[in-house]
Design a protein around this motif. Structure first.
Motif, PDB file in Angstrom:
ATOM      1  N   THR A   1       2.185  -1.484  -9.764  1.00 16.40           N
ATOM      2  CA  THR A   1       2.926  -0.436  -9.940  1.00 16.40           C
ATOM      3  C   THR A   1       3.193  -0.189 -11.579  1.00 16.40           C
ATOM      4  N   TRP A   2       3.066  -0.161 -12.504  1.00 19.31           N
ATOM      5  CA  TRP A   2       3.949  -0.063 -13.440  1.00 19.31           C
ATOM      6  C   TRP A   2       5.210  -0.343 -13.581  1.00 19.31           C
ATOM      7  N   PRO A   3       6.158  -1.146 -14.620  1.00 22.66           N
ATOM      8  CA  PRO A   3       7.252  -1.207 -14.720  1.00 22.66           C
ATOM      9  C   PRO A   3       7.631   0.177 -16.570  1.00 22.66           C
ATOM     10  N   ARG A   4       8.454   0.270 -16.056  1.00 24.63           N
ATOM     11  CA  ARG A   4       8.978   1.697 -17.170  1.00 24.63           C
ATOM     12  C   ARG A   4       8.455   0.958 -18.790  1.00 24.63           C
ATOM     13  N   LEU A   5       7.339   1.171 -18.826  1.00 19.01           N
ATOM     14  CA  LEU A   5       6.530   2.056 -20.515  1.00 19.01           C
ATOM     15  C   LEU A   5       7.252   2.925 -20.991  1.00 19.01           C
ATOM     16  N   GLY A   6       7.357   4.211 -20.583  1.00 16.47           N
ATOM     17  CA  GLY A   6       7.188   5.573 -20.855  1.00 16.47           C
ATOM     18  C   GLY A   6       8.445   5.283 -21.471  1.00 16.47           C
TER      19      GLY A   6
ATOM     20  N   ALA B   1       1.798   9.762 -16.475  1.00 12.18           N
ATOM     21  CA  ALA B   1       3.511   9.483 -15.816  1.00 12.18           C
ATOM     22  C   ALA B   1       4.150   9.450 -16.671  1.00 12.18           C
ATOM     23  N   ILE B   2       4.041   8.412 -17.561  1.00 19.34           N
ATOM     24  CA  ILE B   2       4.163   8.044 -18.556  1.00 19.34           C
ATOM     25  C   ILE B   2       4.257   8.524 -20.369  1.00 19.34           C
TER      26      ILE B   2
ATOM     27  N   GLY C   1      -4.186  16.044 -11.866  1.00 16.36           N
ATOM     28  CA  GLY C   1      -5.422  17.641 -10.924  1.00 16.36           C
ATOM     29  C   GLY C   1      -5.295  16.216  -9.907  1.00 16.36           C
ATOM     30  N   GLU C   2      -5.477  17.650  -8.927  1.00 17.31           N
ATOM     31  CA  GLU C   2      -4.705  17.888  -7.783  1.00 17.31           C
ATOM     32  C   GLU C   2      -5.249  17.038  -6.264  1.00 17.31           C
ATOM     33  N   HIS C   3      -6.232  15.736  -7.039  1.00 22.42           N
ATOM     34  CA  HIS C   3      -6.936  15.055  -6.329  1.00 22.42           C
ATOM     35  C   HIS C   3      -6.203  13.576  -6.557  1.00 22.42           C
ATOM     36  N   ALA C   4      -5.007  13.793  -7.717  1.00 23.56           N
ATOM     37  CA  ALA C   4      -4.729  12.427  -8.316  1.00 23.56           C
ATOM     38  C   ALA C   4      -3.134  11.927  -7.721  1.00 23.56           C
ATOM     39  N   ALA C   5      -3.089  11.257  -7.213  1.00 23.48           N
ATOM     40  CA  ALA C   5      -1.721  10.659  -6.204  1.00 23.48           C
ATOM     41  C   ALA C   5      -0.452  10.588  -7.660  1.00 23.48           C
ATOM     42  N   PRO C   6       0.469  10.963  -7.131  1.00 22.47           N
ATOM     43  CA  PRO C   6       1.441  11.062  -8.190  1.00 22.47           C
ATOM     44  C   PRO C   6       2.115   9.334  -8.563  1.00 22.47           C
ATOM     45  N   ALA C   7       2.802   9.020 -10.192  1.00 22.12           N
ATOM     46  CA  ALA C   7       2.555   7.607 -10.366  1.00 22.12           C
ATOM     47  C   ALA C   7       4.259   7.569  -9.857  1.00 22.12           C
ATOM     48  N   ARG C   8       4.190   5.333 -10.099  1.00 17.94           N
ATOM     49  CA  ARG C   8       5.793   5.642  -9.889  1.00 17.94           C
ATOM     50  C   ARG C   8       5.527   4.242 -10.869  1.00 17.94           C
ATOM     51  N   THR C   9       6.869   5.004 -11.984  1.00 18.82           N
ATOM     52  CA  THR C   9       6.871   4.058 -13.387  1.00 18.82           C
ATOM     53  C   THR C   9       8.372   3.120 -13.503  1.00 18.82           C
ATOM     54  N   SER C  10       8.724   3.148 -11.816  1.00 17.51           N
ATOM     55  CA  SER C  10       9.875   1.861 -12.402  1.00 17.51           C
ATOM     56  C   SER C  10      10.085   1.453 -11.130  1.00 17.51           C
TER      57      SER C  10
END
Length: 269
Positions: free
Chosen positions: A89-94, A120-121, A260-269
């Motif tokens: 899971t990425w740190p806050r980059l955006g 997401a970012i 897209g409908e097949h993509a899982a939502p990203a967590r950015t923190s």
């Protein structure tokens, strides 16, 4: 090797950075995924004097080199380094106006997940530019050398497939699945002949040595010995040809809408 690549293929890299300038606002915030020692981050900061660049890499040593180079070039105030494993899971980059991924996505365990995190970012309307390649460059002009390079590349392709590297992926499809709108896909077939840049001989040597390192036990002893000899002599040769292929995808996050409908939502923190 990446720094030499930037020196020798400077026209290609300049075209990519110029392209970025056409995709972003006047003061863009750019995230460089897999920044390494900073060839891309430094070029972006140099050619886009009002840009802020966030350079992300898993290697603390490479990021330390990048910071030293940023100090030396006067760009340290506009380049921030972040140590992170992009497979986690990425740190806050955006928020970012552009995500730059040059030769890095094929290393990731789950590139589709990473593109969802890139989505997401990005700010709505933000862009992503991906550059990927199929193999190491080729350099040898004679039939025997060309045949040896081909055997090396075939063996390396098999090793990459066994290791699960994501070479020759349909990145356009991955981008669309992550919610992006693909704006461009361009293939660059590069062939540089004499007179070559001063760094070309060293670039050939390093690439041949990197190939040799991965091929121990995969080729016959006489091929490995020939590769050693060619690498040792590369810097003094004046007949090398730098041949490589790069493919570039540019896509945008729509101003409205979700992945897209097949993509899982990203967590950015």
């Amino acid at each position: 090797m990446l720094d030499l690549d930037a020196d020798v293929l400077h026209e290609f890299h300049r075209e990519m950075v110029t392209w970025v300038g056409s995709l972003t606002p006047d003061r863009p915030r750019i995230v460089d995924l897999g920044a390494g020692t900073g060839a891309g981050a430094l070029a972006l900061a140099r050619h886009l004097p009002h840009a802020e660049v966030v350079a992300v890499d898993v290697s603390a040593d490479m990021l330390q080199q990048l910071r030293h180079r940023a100090h030396a070039t006067g760009a340290v105030d506009r380049i921030r380094t972040v140590q992170a494993d992009l497979d986690q899971t990425w740190p806050r980059l955006g928020p970012a106006d552009l995500v730059w991924a040059s030769g890095s996505l094929h290393h990731l365990a789950d590139p589709a997940r990473s593109l969802t995190q890139a989505f997401a970012i990005l700010r709505p309307g933000g862009a992503v530019l991906i550059t990927e390649f199929d193999s190491f460059p080729r350099f040898l002009p004679d039939p025997a050398g060309t045949a040896l390079e081909e055997r090396c590349h075939t063996a390396l392709a098999d090793l990459r497939a066994e290791a699960g590297l994501h070479m020759s992926e349909d990145w356009g499809a991955h981008l669309r699945e992550a919610g992006f709108t693909v704006e461009a896909e361009r293939r660059f077939d590069i062939a540089l002949r004499a007179p070559l840049p001063d760094a070309a001989g060293r670039y050939a040597q390093v690439c041949l040595q990197r190939m040799r390192h991965g091929l121990e036990g995969c080729l016959r002893a006489n091929d490995l010995a020939a590769l050693d000899a060619l690498a040792a002599g590369a810097p003094s040769r004046d007949d090398l040809i730098v041949r490589t292929t790069r493919t570039v995808w540019v896509a945008r996050r729509p101003e409205t809408g979700c992945p897209g409908e097949h993509a899982a939502p990203a967590r950015t923190s």
